[in-house]
Design an enzyme around this catalytic site. Structure first.
Site, PDB file in Angstrom:
ATOM      1  N   HIS A 317       0.817  -1.222   0.000  1.00  7.92           N
ATOM      2  CA  HIS A 317       0.000   0.000   0.000  1.00  7.92           C
ATOM      3  C   HIS A 317       0.850   1.271   0.000  1.00  7.92           C
ATOM      4  O   HIS A 317       0.341   2.352  -0.273  1.00  7.92           O
ATOM      5  CB  HIS A 317      -0.984  -0.003   1.171  1.00  7.92           C
ATOM      6  CG  HIS A 317      -0.366   0.187   2.523  1.00  7.92           C
ATOM      7  ND1 HIS A 317      -0.033  -0.858   3.362  1.00  7.92           N
ATOM      8  CD2 HIS A 317      -0.003   1.313   3.191  1.00  7.92           C
ATOM      9  CE1 HIS A 317       0.470  -0.394   4.481  1.00  7.92           C
ATOM     10  NE2 HIS A 317       0.509   0.928   4.402  1.00  7.92           N
ATOM     11  N   ASP A 355       0.700  -7.953   2.824  1.00  7.47           N
ATOM     12  CA  ASP A 355       0.851  -6.624   2.218  1.00  7.47           C
ATOM     13  C   ASP A 355       2.344  -6.356   2.031  1.00  7.47           C
ATOM     14  O   ASP A 355       3.004  -5.767   2.880  1.00  7.47           O
ATOM     15  CB  ASP A 355       0.209  -5.594   3.153  1.00  7.47           C
ATOM     16  CG  ASP A 355       0.191  -4.187   2.579  1.00  7.47           C
ATOM     17  OD1 ASP A 355       0.829  -3.964   1.535  1.00  7.47           O
ATOM     18  OD2 ASP A 355      -0.432  -3.308   3.186  1.00  7.47           O
ATOM     19  N   SER A 428       4.496   1.753   8.203  1.00  8.21           N
ATOM     20  CA  SER A 428       4.291   0.520   7.439  1.00  8.21           C
ATOM     21  C   SER A 428       5.525   0.188   6.606  1.00  8.21           C
ATOM     22  O   SER A 428       6.055   1.040   5.895  1.00  8.21           O
ATOM     23  CB  SER A 428       3.088   0.675   6.511  1.00  8.21           C
ATOM     24  OG  SER A 428       1.912   0.878   7.246  1.00  8.21           O
TER      25      SER A 428
END
Length: 511
Positions: A317, A355, A428
């Site tokens: 992402h 992810d 992240s």
């Protein structure tokens, strides 16, 4: 403990017939017992400023006559024997204000680190907390604390601090409320980030509550005892609607420099700060700060972890907008901040529970020492996260510490790690590593969000174990084909069930 004997509570009351009679209170630190001196956060005096909140805009010292007359100042502190000993009741002394002092270096660091556009708030959840008061501190003269053989509290300079170094915060939650219960509560954390001249601005993940403002942050030392290094400026930080689980500190050395005129006028001589020996690096020579990178792709940004001189892992992402990738390595010993171009060689599909994205750099990072990868995980072990969340783009990567709270396995193989480290938007893709061995455990995928309330919980987060990625990385290094990672898109139902909370929109899951 020594930290508790140095800290106190400051209570300020106005005349009974005044609109803001109070009492208002915060924490403080006893800096000297000959003479008795207490330092606390200046915002506790806000209700009594004759000019109102505009007084915080001034650049010079505010004397006592800048406040309403008839104030009563009290300092509450524990007895030498301790509150749990016979006769161990809270001691109370009258005090008088010497001056309110602005710390200009801290104000400048605040302006650089916390952009107005990002809607930072400090203190509690109340929107009325005045950010302009953050860099103001109050000096109190407390004759009842005078001791014939007394001296200054042991201090350390913030300029020697390193990210990831341990800190102990001491303050009184809710100020003067129930001091027999809350007086001088301790909280352990690490130095998360540093900014400004000689590290005047410090962020720590030691958890503090409203009322602890003005309390102390100490460098623990088994040899010569704790040393006071900073004062708590704000217990909570909010970035927009996101609670950032970090506490804001101001260097004590910077406050003392700003207060030189006030202390000199009062006849106070401040002794020099003794140096301390530099601590050795932990984790077997591993440098997690050297692995972490800021990853930018279009308008999106996040963190990444370098595994080889030209190979970086991040989250899908972070780079899903496509286009060129910009990778920035933070400055280190003998190395300036360095920017590299890169491109995505693989990214998992939207439907994959993992992810993950793999980025190849256009050139090698010189002198890069790759991390050692973990092959086992132990619930309860101490861990840390490095990421560019919160202040990352302004001040480099932040470090937060916690424990590995859960290892989720499917068919005996770990597929998810949960930690209590504070993780924020922008973290992240950053590395999770063992505080004991320094080995890389995984990469951060997300923290927790209450979709109903819109609240974020930074201390419950999810990481992808490095053991999921290690065999795929080895295959990619051998073949050079991105197809080595396609098995991440073919995870079984057990793995998908473990990660389903991130994709569950129903309010009942709250995740």
């Amino acid at each position: 403990m020594a930290e508790e004997r140095v800290c106190c509570v400051v209570s300020v009351s106005g005349p009974a017939d005044s609109a803001a009679a109070g009492p208002w209170s915060c924490s403080g630190v006893i800096l000297s017992r000959r003479p008795g001196l207490v330092l606390c956060q200046g915002a506790v005096f806000a209700p009594f400023l004759l000019e109102g909140p505009n007084a915080w805009e001034r650049t010079h010292v505010l004397p006592p006559d800048a406040l309403q007359p008839g104030l009563r100042l009290l300092v509450l502190h524990p007895p030498a024997v301790g509150l749990d000993a016979p006769g161990g009741t809270v001691r109370q002394h009258d005090a008088r204000l010497l001056a309110l002092v602005p710390c200009g270096a801290f104000q400048r660091a605040l302006a650089l680190a916390f952009g107005q556009a990002e809607e930072w708030r400090f203190g509690g959840e109340a929107t009325g907390d005045d950010r302009r008061a953050l860099h103001w501190f109050a000096w109190l003269r407390v004759p009842g604390l005078d001791r014939p053989g007394g001296g200054w509290t042991a201090r350390a300079s913030a300029s020697c601090l390193r990210k990831g170094e341990g800190l102990l915060a001491c303050g009184s939650p809710f100020g003067a409320l129930c001091p027999d219960l809350f007086l001088n509560t301790l909280s352990r954390g690490v130095v998360s980030n540093l900014a400004g001249e000689e590290n005047v601005l410090i962020l720590t993940d030691a958890r503090c509550l409203p009322g602890t403002e003005g309390g102390g942050a100490f460098l623990p030392s088994p040899d010569d005892g704790p040393r006071l290094v900073a004062v708590i400026a704000a217990s909570f930080c909010w970035k927009g609607a996101e609670w950032v689980g970090l506490t804001l500190l101001c260097s004590l050395a910077a406050i003392l420099r700003s207060s030189a005129g006030v202390l000199d006028k009062a006849g106070v001589v401040v002794p020099p700060v003794l140096g301390r020996a530099g601590g050795g690096g932990g984790g077997g020579g591993q440098d997690p700060l050297g692995w972490a990178a800021l990853v930018e792709c279009g308008a999106a940004w996040g963190s990444g972890v370098l595994l080889a001189p030209r190979l970086l892992l991040t989250c899908r992402h972070v780079v899903e907008t496509g286009g060129p990738v910009r990778v920035t390595l933070a400055p280190g010993p003998g190395r300036a901040a360095t920017v590299f171009g890169g491109h995505v060689v693989f990214a998992t599909e939207e439907s994959s529970p993992f992810d993950v994205a793999v980025v190849e750099l256009e050139e090698s990072v010189p002198g890069f020492i790759p991390p050692h990868l973990a092959d086992t995980f132990l619930s309860g072990e101490e861990v840390s996260v490095v990421g560019f969340g919160a202040l990352g783009r302004a001040c480099g990567p932040s470090v937060t510490a916690g424990i590995l709270s859960a290892v989720v396995a499917v068919a005996g193989h770990p597929v998810m790690l949960q930690t209590t480290c504070a993780v924020h938007g922008g973290s992240s893709g950053g590395p999770l590593f063992s505080a004991r061995s320094g080995r890389l455990l995984g990469i951060v995928a997300s923290n927790t969000r209450d979709t109903g309330a819109g609240a974020t919980y930074p201390h419950l987060n999810f990481c992808i174990p490095v053991t999921v990625l290690q065999p795929l990385l080895a295959r990619y290094r051998c073949t050079g084909h991105p197809d080595a990672f396609t098995t991440l898109n073919q995870a079984g139902e057990g793995v998908r069930a473990a990660w389903r909370l991130q994709r569950q929109p129903r309010p009942s899951s709250k995740l």
